[in-house]
Design a protein around this motif. Structure first.
Motif: not given
Length: 292
Positions: A35-41, A43-52, A65-68, A100-102
């Motif tokens: 999908s289109v990157e940048g403004p208007g693209g 946004p990344p989405q996830t149902n699990v926080p992907l930080g450590p 996970v969407r557009n990560m 980026r991946f889903d």
């Protein structure tokens, strides 16, 4: 933005690369998002926080996970620090930093923990991308995290006591309790109420290893931070500081403490430049996802 990367690059006690029991999703679909990157693209989405960190609201075994960014997926799987991300980026082909991946994945283990999801992500990346990595110890420039005064904590820094919930419930910020610490345990969290030029972060029940390595991203330090405080056990802290970017833009006119000044005055710690051995995640092999 390195400050934002700091949220994704907080290192806890690293999971071993080779687990005694290999864990994998029972069903998993992964595809490249074009999908289109940048403004208007999108946004990344996830149902699990992907930080450590350990903040995690159970999802019944589902990971969506969407557009990560691919590097975020690897960072989640291996709890990479910001310097480890930088080193991995230098070793990897260009698409690793661009693609980026889903992902839609499920495990029949409905009570799966976040650490188990990390191991399942490792298996998925190995299966679909042929990802092979290993750790090496290398001598590098680091910051040694030390107490300003032996056995003395700053006013917003303490050893953890009591209990609190680790259920993050998908929030982007959390509220503070009566003492100013986050209501949620287990992760480095962005707190509500910061000034427009400030970041206000905090944690409860956080290992010192997590706290130390998180400083690289938040302070835009450019090198690992090693815990040399001598503190054992988990800690609570709150830190309010002016963003390095806001400080650079506003110069001496910005109101508030810079990152290292805030460490001194609020937490009672300092950073000393040294050379020490540090773990580096080395990329051995990777392949781009097939279109088939």
């Amino acid at each position: 933005m390195r400050i934002v990367a700091g949220l994704l690059a907080i290192l806890s006690l690293a999971l071993p690369i080779t687990a005694q029991q290999k864990l994998a999703f029972d069903v998993a679909s992964i595809r490249e998002n074009k999908s289109v990157e940048g403004p208007g693209g999108e946004p990344p989405q996830t149902n699990v926080p992907l930080g450590p960190g350990n903040v995690y609201s159970p999802t019944g075994g589902q990971l969506n996970v969407r557009n990560m960014d691919f590097l975020v997926l690897v960072s989640f799987a291996y709890r990479m620090t910001v310097p480890q991300q930088d080193a991995f980026r230098d070793m990897a082909p260009k698409w690793v930093t661009e693609a980026r991946f889903d992902i839609q994945a499920r495990t029949d283990k409905t009570d799966v923990t976040k650490d188990e999801l990390r191991l399942m992500m490792r298996s998925l990346l190995a299966d679909r991308f042929g990802l092979v990595v290993h750790y090496e110890t290398r001598t590098a420039s680091v910051y040694s995290l030390q107490l300003l005064k032996p056995d003395t904590f700053g006013p917003h820094f303490r050893k953890h006591t009591g209990t609190c919930s680790k259920d993050f419930k998908g929030k982007t910020t959390v509220d503070a309790d009566a003492e100013g610490y986050p209501e949620v345990c287990g992760g480095l969290l962005l707190l509500s109420g910061s000034a427009s030029t400030h970041f206000r972060i905090g944690a409860r029940d956080m290992p010192m290893s997590v706290f130390a390595t998180s400083l690289t991203g938040w302070g835009d330090l450019g090198r690992p931070v090693v815990n040399d405080t001598g503190i054992t056990g988990n800690i609570d802290f709150v830190l309010d500081f002016v963003s390095p970017y806001a400080q650079a833009a506003a110069g001496t006119d910005v109101d508030g403490q810079g990152f290292q000044e805030a460490l001194h005055k609020q937490l009672g710690v300092k950073l000393e430049s040294q050379k020490q051995p540090v773990p580096v995640l080395v990329l051995d092999h990777i392949e781009r996802l097939s279109e088939n």
